[in-house]
Design an enzyme around this catalytic site. Sequence first.
Site, short mmCIF file in Angstrom:
data_model
loop_
_atom_site.label_atom_id
_atom_site.label_comp_id
_atom_site.label_asym_id
_atom_site.label_seq_id
_atom_site.Cartn_x
_atom_site.Cartn_y
_atom_site.Cartn_z
N HIS A 106 47.99 -0.51 8.03
CA HIS A 106 47.37 0.65 7.30
C HIS A 106 47.20 2.08 8.04
O HIS A 106 47.38 1.97 9.30
CB HIS A 106 45.95 0.44 6.63
CG HIS A 106 46.19 -0.48 5.47
ND1 HIS A 106 45.17 -1.33 4.89
CD2 HIS A 106 47.14 -0.57 4.58
CE1 HIS A 106 45.65 -1.85 3.96
NE2 HIS A 106 46.88 -1.56 3.54
N HIS A 117 54.13 -3.62 4.27
CA HIS A 117 53.43 -4.34 5.17
C HIS A 117 54.61 -5.77 5.37
O HIS A 117 54.40 -6.26 6.56
CB HIS A 117 52.44 -5.34 4.17
CG HIS A 117 51.28 -4.41 4.09
ND1 HIS A 117 50.62 -3.60 5.23
CD2 HIS A 117 50.46 -3.82 3.19
CE1 HIS A 117 49.67 -2.98 5.07
NE2 HIS A 117 49.40 -3.03 3.66
N GLY A 146 40.88 -8.89 -10.64
CA GLY A 146 40.72 -8.39 -11.96
C GLY A 146 41.16 -6.72 -11.74
O GLY A 146 41.52 -6.09 -10.56
N HIS A 155 54.07 0.37 -1.07
CA HIS A 155 53.24 0.18 -0.11
C HIS A 155 53.12 -1.16 0.31
O HIS A 155 53.43 -1.41 1.66
CB HIS A 155 51.55 0.53 -0.65
CG HIS A 155 50.64 0.21 0.15
ND1 HIS A 155 49.99 1.23 0.98
CD2 HIS A 155 50.06 -1.17 0.80
CE1 HIS A 155 49.00 0.36 1.59
NE2 HIS A 155 49.02 -0.75 1.46
N GLU A 156 53.33 -2.15 -0.46
CA GLU A 156 53.63 -3.60 -0.06
C GLU A 156 54.68 -4.03 0.94
O GLU A 156 54.76 -4.81 1.64
CB GLU A 156 53.38 -4.38 -1.24
CG GLU A 156 51.90 -4.14 -2.08
CD GLU A 156 50.63 -4.38 -1.12
OE1 GLU A 156 50.68 -5.09 0.00
OE2 GLU A 156 49.50 -4.05 -1.45
#
Length: 381
Positions: free
Chosen positions: A296, A290, A239, A286-287
Site C-alpha cells: 500500500h 498487489h 458484506g 488496485h488488486e
Amino acid sequence: MSRGNSNSSNSGGGSHCYHFVFLLLTVSLLSPSASARFFPNVTSIPHDDFLFNATKTAWDAFRNLSGCHHGQTLDGLAKLKQYFNQFGYLPPPPANFTDDFDDSLESAIKTYQHNFNLNVTGQLDPHTLQLIQRPRCGNADIVNGSTSMNSGKAPTPFHTVAHYEFFPGRPRWTKSLLTYAFLPENQLTDDAKGVFTRAFARWSEVIPLTFQQTEDIYAADIRIAFFAGDHGDGEPFDGALGTLGHAFSPPSGRLHLDGDESWVVTGDVTRSSLETAVDLESVAVHEIGHLLGLGHSSVEEAIMFPTLSSRTKKVILASDDIEGVQQLYGSNPNYSGSSSTPSPPTAGQRETSGAPLGGDSTLGLTLLSMFVTVGSVLILL
C-alpha cells in the site's frame, strides 16, 4: 492490506438464495476445506432495478466512537481493535479484545494516522473515523510489525519522497507473459471480463509484462474469483462497503473480490443513485498491483492507497504507483512517461478520470447481480 503467500497472514450477504449446489474444485495449489458462497450467475441489470438489502455497511457502527480517547471504556472498541488487528496495526491478544481504550489502541491509532497523513492525535477524531469507515482493500497495511506506507519524510521542492511499499522479500514474477482466468462458476459477462483486460493494460503500459486471458483456470498464473463471506483463505469478506477485495503476492496469483458488493461494470459510477455502488475497474487495478508485488501507498492519489469510497472512479496510475512497480520490473520500452500520470487534483477534488467503461452514457450502469448459490468448496482459487 499486505498479504504474502501464506493462507492465514494478516490482511491484508445480502442476497436471495435461489438454489443450492455442492462443488468440489481440485486445484492442488491452495487452501484447505472451507465453506463459501460464490456466484454462478452474473447478469447485467439496470441499477434502478438492483435489489440489495444491505443498507448498513460493514463499519457503520464505528461512527458512535467519535471523540473517544485514552482511558475510556466504550461498547464497540473491541470491534475497532479487531479492525486494527486485521490490517496489521494491533497484534492478536492472548484473550479476547476488550472495550478499553488502552495504550495499545492509542498506539495503533497513531500509527494509522501517520500512515494516512492525518493529524497524529491518538484519538478517534472525526477525520480518523471517517477514513476508518471507508471501503478498502482487505490486505494489511502493516506486515510483520513494519510498514513503509509513510516514510515520515516531508517532500521538499527539489525531491519527492516515494511512499509505495513492497511485500516482505520483494517477491516478483520472473516471466514476462502472465495468463489469467476467471472462476467458471461466476459466469462473468464479456463486459465484466473486459474490465480486467483494461485493468491489466494499465500496468502493462508502464512495465515490460503482458497479460493474456485463458479459459484454463487450473493452469493460469492469475486466478480471479468473486466470493462472499468465508471462502477458505483465512480472510472472510464482510458484506457491503467493508473490504472490497484482496490479492496475494507473487507467485500465488490469487485475486478475490467480495460478491456482496454492488459492482458497477459499465457506465459512470459517480452518477449512480445507489449509495453502495463500487467501480469494479478501480478495485481491479488496485488488486493487480498487489498481484505484481506492490503493497500500500500513503499517497491518496495513488492507485495503491488502501481505501476507495463508493461511487468513486480511480483507475489512473499515479507516479508513486509507476515508480514502485518499475522498481520491481523496470520500464516498458514503449512507455512515454506521461500517459498514465494524472495531474494533481485540486483541493477538494477526487480523481475520477479514466477510460470510459461504455454502456448508457446517462443512467445506464451495469452491475454484477447477486443471485447467490451456496457451495461447499474443497479447494478454493
